[in-house]
Design an enzyme around this catalytic site. Structure first.
Site, PDB file in Angstrom:
ATOM      1  N   TYR A  91     -24.227   0.962  23.405  1.00 33.95           N
ATOM      2  CA  TYR A  91     -24.371   0.774  24.839  1.00 33.95           C
ATOM      3  C   TYR A  91     -25.326   1.820  25.408  1.00 33.95           C
ATOM      4  O   TYR A  91     -26.151   1.509  26.276  1.00 33.95           O
ATOM      5  CB  TYR A  91     -23.009   0.863  25.539  1.00 33.95           C
ATOM      6  CG  TYR A  91     -22.090  -0.275  25.187  1.00 33.95           C
ATOM      7  CD1 TYR A  91     -22.151  -1.481  25.878  1.00 33.95           C
ATOM      8  CD2 TYR A  91     -21.147  -0.152  24.164  1.00 33.95           C
ATOM      9  CE1 TYR A  91     -21.309  -2.543  25.565  1.00 33.95           C
ATOM     10  CE2 TYR A  91     -20.306  -1.203  23.842  1.00 33.95           C
ATOM     11  CZ  TYR A  91     -20.389  -2.390  24.537  1.00 33.95           C
ATOM     12  OH  TYR A  91     -19.566  -3.428  24.216  1.00 33.95           O
ATOM     13  N   ASN A  98     -22.962 -11.625  30.586  1.00 31.14           N
ATOM     14  CA  ASN A  98     -23.973 -12.423  29.890  1.00 31.14           C
ATOM     15  C   ASN A  98     -23.568 -13.900  29.847  1.00 31.14           C
ATOM     16  O   ASN A  98     -22.539 -14.244  29.277  1.00 31.14           O
ATOM     17  CB  ASN A  98     -24.141 -11.874  28.471  1.00 31.14           C
ATOM     18  CG  ASN A  98     -24.981 -12.755  27.584  1.00 31.14           C
ATOM     19  OD1 ASN A  98     -25.790 -13.531  28.055  1.00 31.14           O
ATOM     20  ND2 ASN A  98     -24.771 -12.637  26.290  1.00 31.14           N
ATOM     21  N   CYS A 129     -25.075 -10.353  22.805  1.00 28.25           N
ATOM     22  CA  CYS A 129     -24.309  -9.204  23.281  1.00 28.25           C
ATOM     23  C   CYS A 129     -23.333  -8.700  22.220  1.00 28.25           C
ATOM     24  O   CYS A 129     -22.914  -7.548  22.261  1.00 28.25           O
ATOM     25  CB  CYS A 129     -23.601  -9.537  24.585  1.00 28.25           C
ATOM     26  SG  CYS A 129     -22.611 -11.024  24.537  1.00 28.25           S
ATOM     27  N   HIS A 130     -23.008  -9.547  21.248  1.00 29.83           N
ATOM     28  CA  HIS A 130     -22.113  -9.114  20.173  1.00 29.83           C
ATOM     29  C   HIS A 130     -22.755  -8.040  19.300  1.00 29.83           C
ATOM     30  O   HIS A 130     -22.066  -7.345  18.568  1.00 29.83           O
ATOM     31  CB  HIS A 130     -21.682 -10.318  19.313  1.00 29.83           C
ATOM     32  CG  HIS A 130     -22.814 -11.024  18.651  1.00 29.83           C
ATOM     33  ND1 HIS A 130     -23.565 -11.979  19.305  1.00 29.83           N
ATOM     34  CD2 HIS A 130     -23.343 -10.906  17.418  1.00 29.83           C
ATOM     35  CE1 HIS A 130     -24.501 -12.425  18.481  1.00 29.83           C
ATOM     36  NE2 HIS A 130     -24.394 -11.784  17.330  1.00 29.83           N
ATOM     37  N   GLU A 184     -23.916 -12.385  10.495  1.00 29.35           N
ATOM     38  CA  GLU A 184     -25.333 -12.041  10.545  1.00 29.35           C
ATOM     39  C   GLU A 184     -25.743 -11.098   9.414  1.00 29.35           C
ATOM     40  O   GLU A 184     -26.855 -11.178   8.913  1.00 29.35           O
ATOM     41  CB  GLU A 184     -25.668 -11.417  11.902  1.00 29.35           C
ATOM     42  CG  GLU A 184     -25.575 -12.424  13.012  1.00 29.35           C
ATOM     43  CD  GLU A 184     -25.939 -11.879  14.376  1.00 29.35           C
ATOM     44  OE1 GLU A 184     -25.996 -12.693  15.306  1.00 29.35           O
ATOM     45  OE2 GLU A 184     -26.158 -10.655  14.516  1.00 29.35           O
TER      46      GLU A 184
END
Length: 178
Positions: free
Chosen positions: A109, A132, A140-141, A167
């Site tokens: 962040y 979002n 945002c993850h 991912e």
């Protein structure tokens, strides 16, 4: 304003709402969210629209999202135009910055705050990320606490962790989000 929507289903396992405004994606909900919840989310943010079911208009976006979930393939942002229907210019800059975080990587962040010109606004970054409207596309993850902990996620921390694992191991194919 007219918004087209569809409930996208991938391999009968993953379901989420997708909405389009004037040919641009304006909403992708977290997994398991209903259309009613998606509309309520937008209305809570003062988006007033006529919502119409139109799978054809949503199809381009749905097919790219299906590739993401079944193969781990990164979303091609040049083929995935977005339209933020609410938010401040700084929130938009945060959401655009999130799209620059490569697949399989994370940022803190505080790194997002620094990159968007407000290095001391870490909490405001967290708030903006929570607002979002375009999950997965505006990833945002991929934002975590600087100590490596996951932080928050509108879709729940289990989903956030599953997306990050997906991912990082994108050759595995479709994953289970349970």
């Amino acid at each position: 304003m007219d918004i087209s929507y569809d409930l996208v289903e991938v391999n009968k396992q993953i379901k989420f709402p997708v909405m389009v405004h004037e040919g641009r994606c304006c909403y992708v909900g977290p997994l398991g969210e209903t259309l009613e919840q998606a509309i309520a989310f937008l209305e809570n943010h003062k988006v007033k629209a006529n919502y119409r079911h139109n799978p054809h208009e949503v199809n381009l976006f749905a097919s790219q999202l299906a590739k993401y979930f079944t193969t781990g393939q990164a979303i091609d942002y040049s083929q995935f135009p977005v339209d933020f229907l609410y938010g401040t210019p700084w929130q938009h800059s945060i959401w655009h910055y999130l799209q620059s975080i490569p697949l399989g990587e994370t940022r803190s962040y505080s790194q997002v705050a620094q990159a968007t010109g407000r290095p001391r606004a870490t909490r405001a970054v967290g708030t903006a990320i929570g607002l979002n409207p375009i999950s997965f596309v505006v990833p945002c993850h991929r934002v975590i606490n600087k100590n490596g902990r996951l932080g928050g996620y509108r879709g729940g921390l289990n989903l956030k962790q599953s997306l990050l694992i997906h991912e990082q191991n994108s050759t595995v194919g479709l994953i289970s989000f349970t």
